[in-house]
Design a protein around this motif. Structure first.
Motif, PDB file in Angstrom:
ATOM      1  N   ARG A  24      43.425  36.847  44.998  1.00  0.00           N
ATOM      2  CA  ARG A  24      42.857  36.927  46.349  1.00  0.00           C
ATOM      3  C   ARG A  24      41.361  36.621  46.317  1.00  0.00           C
ATOM      4  NH1 ARG A  24      46.287  40.994  47.409  1.00  0.00           N
ATOM      5  NH2 ARG A  24      44.855  42.558  46.588  1.00  0.00           N
ATOM      6  N   ASP A  25      40.654  37.212  45.348  1.00  0.00           N
ATOM      7  CA  ASP A  25      39.216  36.977  45.229  1.00  0.00           C
ATOM      8  C   ASP A  25      38.923  35.500  44.953  1.00  0.00           C
ATOM      9  OD1 ASP A  25      38.824  39.670  45.596  1.00  0.00           O
ATOM     10  OD2 ASP A  25      38.487  40.108  43.467  1.00  0.00           O
ATOM     11  N   VAL A  26      39.692  34.902  44.061  1.00  0.00           N
ATOM     12  CA  VAL A  26      39.483  33.489  43.724  1.00  0.00           C
ATOM     13  C   VAL A  26      39.809  32.602  44.913  1.00  0.00           C
ATOM     14  CG1 VAL A  26      40.296  31.609  42.243  1.00  0.00           C
ATOM     15  CG2 VAL A  26      39.815  33.844  41.251  1.00  0.00           C
ATOM     16  N   SER A  27      40.840  32.936  45.667  1.00  0.00           N
ATOM     17  CA  SER A  27      41.191  32.120  46.831  1.00  0.00           C
ATOM     18  C   SER A  27      40.111  32.180  47.914  1.00  0.00           C
ATOM     19  CB  SER A  27      42.536  32.556  47.409  1.00  0.00           C
ATOM     20  OG  SER A  27      42.431  33.820  48.027  1.00  0.00           O
ATOM     21  N   ARG A  28      39.288  33.214  47.888  1.00  0.00           N
ATOM     22  CA  ARG A  28      38.168  33.334  48.837  1.00  0.00           C
ATOM     23  C   ARG A  28      36.918  32.608  48.338  1.00  0.00           C
ATOM     24  NH1 ARG A  28      39.451  39.444  49.207  1.00  0.00           N
ATOM     25  NH2 ARG A  28      41.129  39.420  50.731  1.00  0.00           N
ATOM     26  N   GLY A  29      37.017  31.968  47.179  1.00  0.00           N
ATOM     27  CA  GLY A  29      35.908  31.176  46.671  1.00  0.00           C
ATOM     28  C   GLY A  29      35.133  31.792  45.527  1.00  0.00           C
ATOM     29  N   GLU A  30      35.536  32.962  45.061  1.00  0.00           N
ATOM     30  CA  GLU A  30      34.809  33.607  43.979  1.00  0.00           C
ATOM     31  C   GLU A  30      35.256  33.048  42.624  1.00  0.00           C
ATOM     32  OE1 GLU A  30      33.615  38.097  42.508  1.00  0.00           O
ATOM     33  OE2 GLU A  30      34.878  37.817  44.267  1.00  0.00           O
ATOM     34  N   GLN A  31      34.306  32.901  41.715  1.00  0.00           N
ATOM     35  CA  GLN A  31      34.617  32.470  40.354  1.00  0.00           C
ATOM     36  C   GLN A  31      34.711  33.721  39.485  1.00  0.00           C
ATOM     37  OE1 GLN A  31      31.596  30.087  38.513  1.00  0.00           O
ATOM     38  NE2 GLN A  31      32.971  29.338  36.946  1.00  0.00           N
ATOM     39  N   VAL A  32      35.730  33.782  38.624  1.00  0.00           N
ATOM     40  CA  VAL A  32      35.960  34.959  37.796  1.00  0.00           C
ATOM     41  C   VAL A  32      36.028  34.534  36.336  1.00  0.00           C
ATOM     42  CG1 VAL A  32      37.526  36.874  37.313  1.00  0.00           C
ATOM     43  CG2 VAL A  32      37.240  36.076  39.652  1.00  0.00           C
ATOM     44  N   VAL A  33      35.276  35.224  35.491  1.00  0.00           N
ATOM     45  CA  VAL A  33      35.313  34.995  34.055  1.00  0.00           C
ATOM     46  C   VAL A  33      36.125  36.128  33.434  1.00  0.00           C
ATOM     47  CG1 VAL A  33      33.948  34.820  31.939  1.00  0.00           C
ATOM     48  CG2 VAL A  33      33.091  33.828  34.061  1.00  0.00           C
ATOM     49  N   ILE A  34      37.099  35.772  32.598  1.00  0.00           N
ATOM     50  CA  ILE A  34      37.957  36.766  31.957  1.00  0.00           C
ATOM     51  C   ILE A  34      37.477  36.951  30.525  1.00  0.00           C
ATOM     52  CG2 ILE A  34      40.316  37.339  31.291  1.00  0.00           C
ATOM     53  CD1 ILE A  34      41.197  35.550  33.670  1.00  0.00           C
ATOM     54  N   LEU A  35      37.284  38.218  30.163  1.00  0.00           N
ATOM     55  CA  LEU A  35      36.771  38.560  28.843  1.00  0.00           C
ATOM     56  C   LEU A  35      37.865  39.141  27.968  1.00  0.00           C
ATOM     57  CD1 LEU A  35      33.556  40.473  30.004  1.00  0.00           C
ATOM     58  CD2 LEU A  35      33.739  38.060  29.382  1.00  0.00           C
ATOM     59  N   SER A  36      37.824  38.785  26.692  1.00  0.00           N
ATOM     60  CA  SER A  36      38.705  39.397  25.703  1.00  0.00           C
ATOM     61  C   SER A  36      37.820  39.889  24.572  1.00  0.00           C
ATOM     62  CB  SER A  36      39.714  38.373  25.179  1.00  0.00           C
ATOM     63  OG  SER A  36      40.532  38.961  24.186  1.00  0.00           O
ATOM     64  N   ARG A  37      37.831  41.188  24.379  1.00  0.00           N
ATOM     65  CA  ARG A  37      36.977  41.833  23.380  1.00  0.00           C
ATOM     66  C   ARG A  37      35.503  41.487  23.574  1.00  0.00           C
ATOM     67  NH1 ARG A  37      41.239  40.316  18.904  1.00  0.00           N
ATOM     68  NH2 ARG A  37      42.643  42.067  19.199  1.00  0.00           N
ATOM     69  N   GLY A  38      35.112  41.418  24.854  1.00  0.00           N
ATOM     70  CA  GLY A  38      33.718  41.191  25.197  1.00  0.00           C
ATOM     71  C   GLY A  38      33.283  39.734  25.215  1.00  0.00           C
ATOM     72  N   LYS A  39      34.165  38.817  24.842  1.00  0.00           N
ATOM     73  CA  LYS A  39      33.815  37.397  24.840  1.00  0.00           C
ATOM     74  C   LYS A  39      34.573  36.690  25.956  1.00  0.00           C
ATOM     75  CE  LYS A  39      32.780  36.986  19.962  1.00  0.00           C
ATOM     76  NZ  LYS A  39      32.995  36.195  18.759  1.00  0.00           N
ATOM     77  N   SER A  40      33.893  35.755  26.628  1.00  0.00           N
ATOM     78  CA  SER A  40      34.565  35.025  27.699  1.00  0.00           C
ATOM     79  C   SER A  40      35.578  34.056  27.109  1.00  0.00           C
ATOM     80  CB  SER A  40      33.553  34.297  28.575  1.00  0.00           C
ATOM     81  OG  SER A  40      32.739  33.463  27.792  1.00  0.00           O
ATOM     82  N   VAL A  41      36.802  34.104  27.642  1.00  0.00           N
ATOM     83  CA  VAL A  41      37.889  33.248  27.140  1.00  0.00           C
ATOM     84  C   VAL A  41      38.473  32.348  28.221  1.00  0.00           C
ATOM     85  CG1 VAL A  41      38.533  34.787  25.253  1.00  0.00           C
ATOM     86  CG2 VAL A  41      39.586  35.079  27.489  1.00  0.00           C
ATOM     87  N   ALA A  42      38.228  32.662  29.486  1.00  0.00           N
ATOM     88  CA  ALA A  42      38.803  31.855  30.563  1.00  0.00           C
ATOM     89  C   ALA A  42      37.958  32.021  31.818  1.00  0.00           C
ATOM     90  CB  ALA A  42      40.235  32.279  30.848  1.00  0.00           C
ATOM     91  N   THR A  43      38.045  31.004  32.658  1.00  0.00           N
ATOM     92  CA  THR A  43      37.382  31.038  33.947  1.00  0.00           C
ATOM     93  C   THR A  43      38.403  30.689  35.013  1.00  0.00           C
ATOM     94  OG1 THR A  43      35.339  30.269  32.923  1.00  0.00           O
ATOM     95  CG2 THR A  43      35.476  30.118  35.299  1.00  0.00           C
ATOM     96  N   MET A  44      38.428  31.456  36.078  1.00  0.00           N
ATOM     97  CA  MET A  44      39.297  31.159  37.218  1.00  0.00           C
ATOM     98  C   MET A  44      38.415  30.687  38.361  1.00  0.00           C
ATOM     99  SD  MET A  44      42.097  34.247  37.236  1.00  0.00           S
ATOM    100  CE  MET A  44      42.937  33.600  38.655  1.00  0.00           C
ATOM    101  N   ASN A  45      38.732  29.482  38.866  1.00  0.00           N
ATOM    102  CA  ASN A  45      38.003  28.888  39.977  1.00  0.00           C
ATOM    103  C   ASN A  45      38.972  28.558  41.086  1.00  0.00           C
ATOM    104  OD1 ASN A  45      35.487  28.679  38.579  1.00  0.00           O
ATOM    105  ND2 ASN A  45      36.366  26.991  37.438  1.00  0.00           N
ATOM    106  N   PRO A  46      38.494  28.517  42.323  1.00  0.00           N
ATOM    107  CA  PRO A  46      39.355  28.054  43.403  1.00  0.00           C
ATOM    108  C   PRO A  46      39.707  26.586  43.182  1.00  0.00           C
ATOM    109  CG  PRO A  46      37.311  28.987  44.254  1.00  0.00           C
ATOM    110  CD  PRO A  46      37.198  28.941  42.786  1.00  0.00           C
ATOM    111  N   VAL A  47      40.895  26.188  43.533  1.00  0.00           N
ATOM    112  CA  VAL A  47      41.351  24.820  43.321  1.00  0.00           C
ATOM    113  C   VAL A  47      40.478  23.829  44.064  1.00  0.00           C
ATOM    114  CG1 VAL A  47      43.243  23.224  43.744  1.00  0.00           C
ATOM    115  CG2 VAL A  47      43.720  25.473  42.822  1.00  0.00           C
ATOM    116  N   LEU A  48      40.144  24.096  45.297  1.00  0.00           N
ATOM    117  CA  LEU A  48      39.368  23.140  46.085  1.00  0.00           C
ATOM    118  C   LEU A  48      37.987  22.911  45.504  1.00  0.00           C
ATOM    119  CD1 LEU A  48      40.358  24.218  49.693  1.00  0.00           C
ATOM    120  CD2 LEU A  48      41.239  22.321  48.342  1.00  0.00           C
ATOM    121  N   ALA A  49      37.371  23.929  44.948  1.00  0.00           N
ATOM    122  CA  ALA A  49      36.037  23.766  44.386  1.00  0.00           C
ATOM    123  C   ALA A  49      36.077  22.990  43.082  1.00  0.00           C
ATOM    124  CB  ALA A  49      35.390  25.129  44.155  1.00  0.00           C
TER     125      ALA A  49
END
Length: 77
Positions: free
Chosen positions: A18-43
């Motif tokens: 829901r947050d990503v669909s509203r335009g927010e970018q989210v970084v997912i951390l694993s053991r404190g290190k960034s491993v993935a980024t979620m962006n809205p498709v249109l952006a």
């Protein structure tokens, strides 16, 4: 930009989407290190939308009557 642990992302995936669909970018951390980024498709894929619009416009255009050229005229040196 929001950061979230992989465990929390797993537990709250619907809210995260829901947050990503509203335009927010989210970084997912694993053991404190960034491993993935979620962006809205249109952006992230504006070039795909632009390409689709261009192809649609080209399909609607009528072909033009152009003179025919010889091979020598096309590749004149």
């Amino acid at each position: 930009m929001k950061t979230i642990s992989a465990g929390d992302a797993n537990r709250h995936f619907s809210a995260l989407l829901r947050d990503v669909s509203r335009g927010e970018q989210v970084v997912i951390l694993s053991r404190g290190k960034s491993v993935a980024t979620m962006n809205p498709v249109l952006a992230g894929h504006r070039h795909l939308l632009a390409r689709r619009a261009l192809l649609q416009r080209l399909r609607m255009q009528q072909p033009q009557e152009l003179p025919s050229w010889t091979r020598d005229e096309l590749y004149a040196r």
